[in-house]
Motif scaffolding. Structure first.
Motif, PDB file in Angstrom:
ATOM      1  N   PRO A  65      27.180  47.041  36.627  1.00  0.00           N
ATOM      2  CA  PRO A  65      28.570  47.424  36.865  1.00  0.00           C
ATOM      3  C   PRO A  65      29.351  47.713  35.583  1.00  0.00           C
ATOM      4  O   PRO A  65      29.024  47.197  34.517  1.00  0.00           O
ATOM      5  N   PRO A  66      30.383  48.526  35.716  1.00  0.00           N
ATOM      6  CA  PRO A  66      31.259  48.774  34.571  1.00  0.00           C
ATOM      7  C   PRO A  66      32.100  47.533  34.280  1.00  0.00           C
ATOM      8  O   PRO A  66      32.283  46.674  35.154  1.00  0.00           O
ATOM      9  N   LEU A  67      32.590  47.462  33.079  1.00  0.00           N
ATOM     10  CA  LEU A  67      33.460  46.353  32.667  1.00  0.00           C
ATOM     11  C   LEU A  67      34.879  46.850  32.406  1.00  0.00           C
ATOM     12  O   LEU A  67      35.646  46.213  31.705  1.00  0.00           O
ATOM     13  N   ILE A  68      35.188  47.992  32.971  1.00  0.00           N
ATOM     14  CA  ILE A  68      36.474  48.639  32.735  1.00  0.00           C
ATOM     15  C   ILE A  68      37.399  48.388  33.921  1.00  0.00           C
ATOM     16  O   ILE A  68      37.113  48.822  35.048  1.00  0.00           O
ATOM     17  N   LYS A  69      38.475  47.653  33.660  1.00  0.00           N
ATOM     18  CA  LYS A  69      39.541  47.410  34.641  1.00  0.00           C
ATOM     19  C   LYS A  69      39.021  46.953  36.002  1.00  0.00           C
ATOM     20  O   LYS A  69      39.473  47.409  37.039  1.00  0.00           O
ATOM     21  N   THR A  70      38.060  46.049  35.995  1.00  0.00           N
ATOM     22  CA  THR A  70      37.552  45.486  37.249  1.00  0.00           C
ATOM     23  C   THR A  70      38.151  44.097  37.450  1.00  0.00           C
ATOM     24  O   THR A  70      38.552  43.430  36.489  1.00  0.00           O
ATOM     25  N   THR A  71      38.182  43.654  38.695  1.00  0.00           N
ATOM     26  CA  THR A  71      38.727  42.321  38.972  1.00  0.00           C
ATOM     27  C   THR A  71      37.865  41.239  38.332  1.00  0.00           C
ATOM     28  O   THR A  71      38.364  40.179  37.985  1.00  0.00           O
ATOM     29  N   TYR A  72      36.574  41.510  38.177  1.00  0.00           N
ATOM     30  CA  TYR A  72      35.709  40.512  37.528  1.00  0.00           C
ATOM     31  C   TYR A  72      36.118  40.294  36.077  1.00  0.00           C
ATOM     32  O   TYR A  72      36.128  39.170  35.585  1.00  0.00           O
ATOM     33  N   VAL A  73      36.443  41.363  35.385  1.00  0.00           N
ATOM     34  CA  VAL A  73      36.799  41.272  33.965  1.00  0.00           C
ATOM     35  C   VAL A  73      38.239  40.803  33.787  1.00  0.00           C
ATOM     36  O   VAL A  73      38.526  39.960  32.950  1.00  0.00           O
ATOM     37  N   LEU A  74      39.148  41.346  34.570  1.00  0.00           N
ATOM     38  CA  LEU A  74      40.572  41.068  34.383  1.00  0.00           C
ATOM     39  C   LEU A  74      41.059  39.861  35.177  1.00  0.00           C
ATOM     40  O   LEU A  74      42.138  39.354  34.924  1.00  0.00           O
ATOM     41  N   GLY A  75      40.246  39.400  36.107  1.00  0.00           N
ATOM     42  CA  GLY A  75      40.668  38.323  36.995  1.00  0.00           C
ATOM     43  C   GLY A  75      40.437  36.931  36.452  1.00  0.00           C
ATOM     44  O   GLY A  75      40.610  36.657  35.262  1.00  0.00           O
ATOM     45  N   ASN A  76      39.993  36.075  37.329  1.00  0.00           N
ATOM     46  CA  ASN A  76      39.828  34.655  37.056  1.00  0.00           C
ATOM     47  C   ASN A  76      38.866  34.402  35.895  1.00  0.00           C
ATOM     48  O   ASN A  76      37.702  34.808  35.938  1.00  0.00           O
ATOM     49  N   LYS A  77      39.343  33.704  34.885  1.00  0.00           N
ATOM     50  CA  LYS A  77      38.525  33.418  33.693  1.00  0.00           C
ATOM     51  C   LYS A  77      37.311  32.566  34.027  1.00  0.00           C
ATOM     52  O   LYS A  77      36.212  32.813  33.522  1.00  0.00           O
ATOM     53  N   THR A  78      37.506  31.564  34.871  1.00  0.00           N
ATOM     54  CA  THR A  78      36.408  30.665  35.210  1.00  0.00           C
ATOM     55  C   THR A  78      35.262  31.428  35.874  1.00  0.00           C
ATOM     56  O   THR A  78      34.091  31.202  35.549  1.00  0.00           O
ATOM     57  N   THR A  79      35.591  32.337  36.778  1.00  0.00           N
ATOM     58  CA  THR A  79      34.571  33.145  37.442  1.00  0.00           C
ATOM     59  C   THR A  79      33.806  33.985  36.428  1.00  0.00           C
ATOM     60  O   THR A  79      32.575  34.054  36.453  1.00  0.00           O
ATOM     61  N   LEU A  80      34.526  34.605  35.526  1.00  0.00           N
ATOM     62  CA  LEU A  80      33.901  35.454  34.507  1.00  0.00           C
ATOM     63  C   LEU A  80      32.996  34.638  33.578  1.00  0.00           C
ATOM     64  O   LEU A  80      31.866  35.026  33.293  1.00  0.00           O
ATOM     65  N   ILE A  81      33.474  33.501  33.135  1.00  0.00           N
ATOM     66  CA  ILE A  81      32.680  32.623  32.264  1.00  0.00           C
ATOM     67  C   ILE A  81      31.419  32.165  33.011  1.00  0.00           C
ATOM     68  O   ILE A  81      30.319  32.162  32.453  1.00  0.00           O
ATOM     69  N   LYS A  82      31.583  31.798  34.279  1.00  0.00           N
ATOM     70  CA  LYS A  82      30.446  31.339  35.090  1.00  0.00           C
ATOM     71  C   LYS A  82      29.388  32.439  35.209  1.00  0.00           C
ATOM     72  O   LYS A  82      28.188  32.163  35.127  1.00  0.00           O
ATOM     73  N   ILE A  83      29.821  33.696  35.375  1.00  0.00           N
ATOM     74  CA  ILE A  83      28.867  34.805  35.477  1.00  0.00           C
ATOM     75  C   ILE A  83      28.046  34.912  34.194  1.00  0.00           C
ATOM     76  O   ILE A  83      26.830  35.084  34.240  1.00  0.00           O
ATOM     77  N   VAL A  84      28.690  34.790  33.047  1.00  0.00           N
ATOM     78  CA  VAL A  84      27.959  34.882  31.779  1.00  0.00           C
ATOM     79  C   VAL A  84      27.016  33.697  31.615  1.00  0.00           C
ATOM     80  O   VAL A  84      25.863  33.862  31.227  1.00  0.00           O
ATOM     81  N   LEU A  85      27.472  32.509  31.934  1.00  0.00           N
ATOM     82  CA  LEU A  85      26.655  31.309  31.762  1.00  0.00           C
ATOM     83  C   LEU A  85      25.488  31.235  32.745  1.00  0.00           C
ATOM     84  O   LEU A  85      24.391  30.819  32.374  1.00  0.00           O
ATOM     85  N   ARG A  86      25.710  31.619  33.995  1.00  0.00           N
ATOM     86  CA  ARG A  86      24.702  31.411  35.039  1.00  0.00           C
ATOM     87  C   ARG A  86      24.032  32.682  35.517  1.00  0.00           C
ATOM     88  O   ARG A  86      23.094  32.626  36.298  1.00  0.00           O
ATOM     89  N   GLY A  87      24.546  33.828  35.088  1.00  0.00           N
ATOM     90  CA  GLY A  87      24.000  35.083  35.557  1.00  0.00           C
ATOM     91  C   GLY A  87      24.640  35.492  36.875  1.00  0.00           C
ATOM     92  O   GLY A  87      25.527  34.811  37.398  1.00  0.00           O
ATOM     93  N   PHE A  88      24.167  36.619  37.409  1.00  0.00           N
ATOM     94  CA  PHE A  88      24.750  37.156  38.640  1.00  0.00           C
ATOM     95  C   PHE A  88      23.639  37.848  39.413  1.00  0.00           C
ATOM     96  O   PHE A  88      22.960  38.730  38.895  1.00  0.00           O
ATOM     97  N   ASN A  89      23.446  37.439  40.685  1.00  0.00           N
ATOM     98  CA  ASN A  89      22.335  37.964  41.468  1.00  0.00           C
ATOM     99  C   ASN A  89      22.825  38.382  42.859  1.00  0.00           C
ATOM    100  O   ASN A  89      22.272  37.968  43.862  1.00  0.00           O
TER     101      ASN A  89
END
Length: 146
Positions: A65-89
Motif C-alpha cells: 500500500p501507499p503511505l501517502i495520506k492514508t488513515t493508517y499513516v495519519l491516524g492512530n499512532k498505536t496502530t501504526l507502531i503496532k503494524i511496524v513492530l508486528r507486521g501486517f497480514n
C-alpha cells in the motif's frame, strides 16, 4: 581577571564538563528535534521501507500500500507502531484499491529507529501528522511483546 581570560576559563570548564559527562554517561547530551528525527527516519526508510513502498511512498499496485495520506499513516499512532513492530497480514483497501502483500515485522529496529521512520513518513510525501516519540514506541512494544 580580565574578560578574555574569564571567557577562556569558562570555555575550558564547559569542554571539561562535557567530556566528563560523556565519559560517565557513555553518551553526549543530545536533544532530538523533529528535524533530526526526520533526517534519521529518511535513512531508515531508504534502507528498510523503500523496496516495498517505493521512493515516492506510492507503494506497488495490489501488493504494497501507499503511505501517502492514508488513515493508517495519519491516524492512530498505536496502530501504526503496532503494524511496524508486528507486521501486517491482511488485505487492506485504500482509495478503492486492495493491497494484499504481507508485511513482515520490523521488531528488530530500535524504538528510536521506528519513531524516526514513522515521523519521517508522517511528515513527508504530502503527509502532515504529529511526530512519534521513542517512548511511545517503547510503550507499544511492551504491550504487544510476542
Amino acid at each position: 581577571m580580565n574578560i578574555k581570560l574569564t571567557g577562556i576559563f569558562l570555555a575550558s570548564f564547559i569542554l571539561l564538563f562535557n567530556a566528563l559527562y560523556a565519559q560517565n554517561n557513555k553518551q553526549p547530551i543530545r536533544q532530538t528535534t523533529t528535524g533530526t528525527s526526520i533526517a534519521r527516519g529518511k535513512v531508515v526508510y531508504t534502507n528498510v521501507c523503500l523496496p516495498c513502498h517505493m521512493a515516492d511512498a506510492g507503494g506497488v499496485q495490489n501488493m504494497n500500500p501507499p503511505l501517502i495520506k492514508t488513515t493508517y499513516v495519519l491516524g492512530n499512532k498505536t496502530t501504526l507502531i503496532k503494524i511496524v513492530l508486528r507486521g501486517f497480514n491482511e488485505d487492506v483497501e485504500i482509495n478503492g484499491q486492495t493491497y494484499s502483500n504481507t508485511m513482515g515485522a520490523h521488531d528488530d529496529l530500535t524504538d528510536r529507529q521506528i519513531a524516526d521512520v514513522l515521523t519521517y513518513v508522517r511528515h513527508s510525501f504530502g503527509n502532515k501528522a504529529s511526530t512519534i516519540k521513542a517512548t511511545e514506541v517503547a510503550k507499544v512494544r511492551a504491550i504487544y511483546k510476542k
